[in-house]
Design a protein around this motif. Structure first.
Motif, PDB file in Angstrom:
ATOM      1  N   GLY A   5       0.795  -1.222   0.000  1.00 50.58           N
ATOM      2  CA  GLY A   5       0.000   0.000   0.000  1.00 50.58           C
ATOM      3  C   GLY A   5       0.824   1.267   0.000  1.00 50.58           C
ATOM      4  N   ASN A   6       2.087   1.175   0.370  1.00 58.29           N
ATOM      5  CA  ASN A   6       2.966   2.349   0.380  1.00 58.29           C
ATOM      6  C   ASN A   6       3.933   2.356  -0.799  1.00 58.29           C
ATOM      7  OD1 ASN A   6       1.989   3.755   2.592  1.00 58.29           O
ATOM      8  ND2 ASN A   6       3.250   2.624   4.048  1.00 58.29           N
ATOM      9  N   ILE A   7       3.640   1.549  -1.800  1.00 57.29           N
ATOM     10  CA  ILE A   7       4.479   1.501  -2.998  1.00 57.29           C
ATOM     11  C   ILE A   7       3.670   1.998  -4.196  1.00 57.29           C
ATOM     12  CG2 ILE A   7       5.758   0.008  -4.572  1.00 57.29           C
ATOM     13  CD1 ILE A   7       6.362  -1.809  -2.211  1.00 57.29           C
ATOM     14  N   LEU A   8       4.180   3.024  -4.855  1.00 54.15           N
ATOM     15  CA  LEU A   8       3.550   3.605  -6.036  1.00 54.15           C
ATOM     16  C   LEU A   8       4.518   3.473  -7.211  1.00 54.15           C
ATOM     17  CD1 LEU A   8       2.368   6.974  -4.405  1.00 54.15           C
ATOM     18  CD2 LEU A   8       1.191   4.771  -4.367  1.00 54.15           C
ATOM     19  N   SER A   9       4.105   3.980  -8.353  1.00 52.75           N
ATOM     20  CA  SER A   9       4.993   4.008  -9.513  1.00 52.75           C
ATOM     21  C   SER A   9       4.751   5.297 -10.287  1.00 52.75           C
ATOM     22  CB  SER A   9       4.751   2.795 -10.421  1.00 52.75           C
ATOM     23  OG  SER A   9       3.425   2.808 -10.929  1.00 52.75           O
TER      24      SER A   9
END
Length: 329
Positions: free
Chosen positions: A224-228
């Motif tokens: 949930g704390n990983i974006l791109s």
């Protein structure tokens, strides 16, 4: 942003939202207009043409279900603005400082996963910050499954790079580990097996049979704390609970739990981390337990029952991996 009181919490946001629902006061159109005016001096940073007289704001989340959750605004379709709640007015400012400290501590390569803050400020005593807009994991199950497969090797390589920053064993590290383990060992809400393992870990450190060392720690490294973004395959957010003098292994296990990492993959990564720490696979449990002890001493308003659940999941996953490696706790 993070959930909880004075510290970030290493738990799935859904658990925290379900157990401690709170709402920010409703915002009037006048307040939103004042916020737009407050952002006007930053038009160049927002990439706005000179003829624009007011910043375009779209409310994404006015009310938050977490105690220190921020209101979210889409700014000029390109940025996400986080506005601190009145009850925790310094949340956004604390996040800015944590991001800057982590970026400096990790260095250019590893720190590239941290966004540069576009702007920050204050309105009515409430801090705010704006970050470039990035893509979160999709709500579509098939798309999300593909995204998780794609980010897994990137995240695992990054975690390997972080553990390679391990400092030499030191007395301050040993003291910090012992204090954290002691808190966990005497926490009644935690199962006896985990508390006993914490006491065994303390005995090993005291007898100099284990060598604690500091390692940078995000503290809430889950899907949930990983974006791109278009430029980076992995962006990591929510740094307010990070520690440059932190505990190894916890981020790896937190990530493994959130992605339900295959045991064989986890065992491979665990062996690499253990080697980087100069520890045996079974002694990696000392690092995990110390991290849990650190969080147990900084729960803030986070429910103890939710911490217990998370601790059991993390302990069980690492214990199973160590057992498969032929180790014993």
């Amino acid at each position: 942003m993070t959930s909880g009181g004075s510290a970030s919490h290493p738990f799935p946001k859904a658990i925290w939202m379900a157990t401690n629902a709170r709402a920010l006061p409703s915002m009037s159109p006048q307040f939103i207009d004042r916020l737009a005016q407050k952002l006007s001096p930053y038009r160049s940073k927002l990439g706005m043409p000179e003829q624009h007289r007011q910043v375009a704001l779209e409310v994404l989340r006015e009310n938050s279900l977490v105690a220190d959750g921020t209101a979210l605004f889409l700014v000029e379709k390109k940025f996400i603005l986080h506005l601190s709640p009145t009850s925790f007015p310094d949340v956004a400012a604390a996040e800015v400082l944590a991001m800057q400290a982590a970026k400096a501590g990790l260095g250019p390569k590893l720190g590239s996963v941290i966004l540069d803050v576009t702007l920050s400020g204050e309105l009515d005593g409430r801090s705010f910050m704006a970050l470039p807009r990035c893509r979160p994991m999709s709500n579509n199950k098939l798309v999300r499954a593909w995204q998780r497969r794609a980010v897994r090797p990137v995240a695992l390589r990054w975690l390997r790079g972080v553990v390679e920053l391990a400092e030499p064993p030191s007395t301050p590290a040993a003291d910090k580990f012992l204090a954290a383990l002691d808190h966990l060992a005497w926490m009644d809400a935690i199962p006896c097996q985990i508390r006993s393992a914490a006491k065994v870990s303390m005995a090993k450190i005291s007898a100099k049979e284990a060598t604690p060392r500091f390692v940078p720690m995000h503290g809430d490294f889950w899907a949930g704390n990983i974006l791109s973004s278009r430029h980076e395959p992995m962006i990591v957010i929510d740094w307010r609970g990070s520690l440059m003098e932190g505990f190894a292994i916890y981020d790896l296990i937190r990530f493994a739990v959130s992605l339900n990492l295959r045991p064989a993959v986890l065992r491979t990564e665990l062996a690499y981390h253990a080697s980087s720490l100069g520890a045996s696979e079974q002694d990696t449990m000392i690092f995990l337990l110390a991290a849990l002890g650190h969080f147990s001493a900084n729960l803030g308003e986070f429910p103890v029952v939710s911490f217990r659940q998370m601790a059991i999941e993390a302990f069980s996953m690492l214990a199973a991996a160590v057992a498969d490696q032929g180790g014993a706790l």
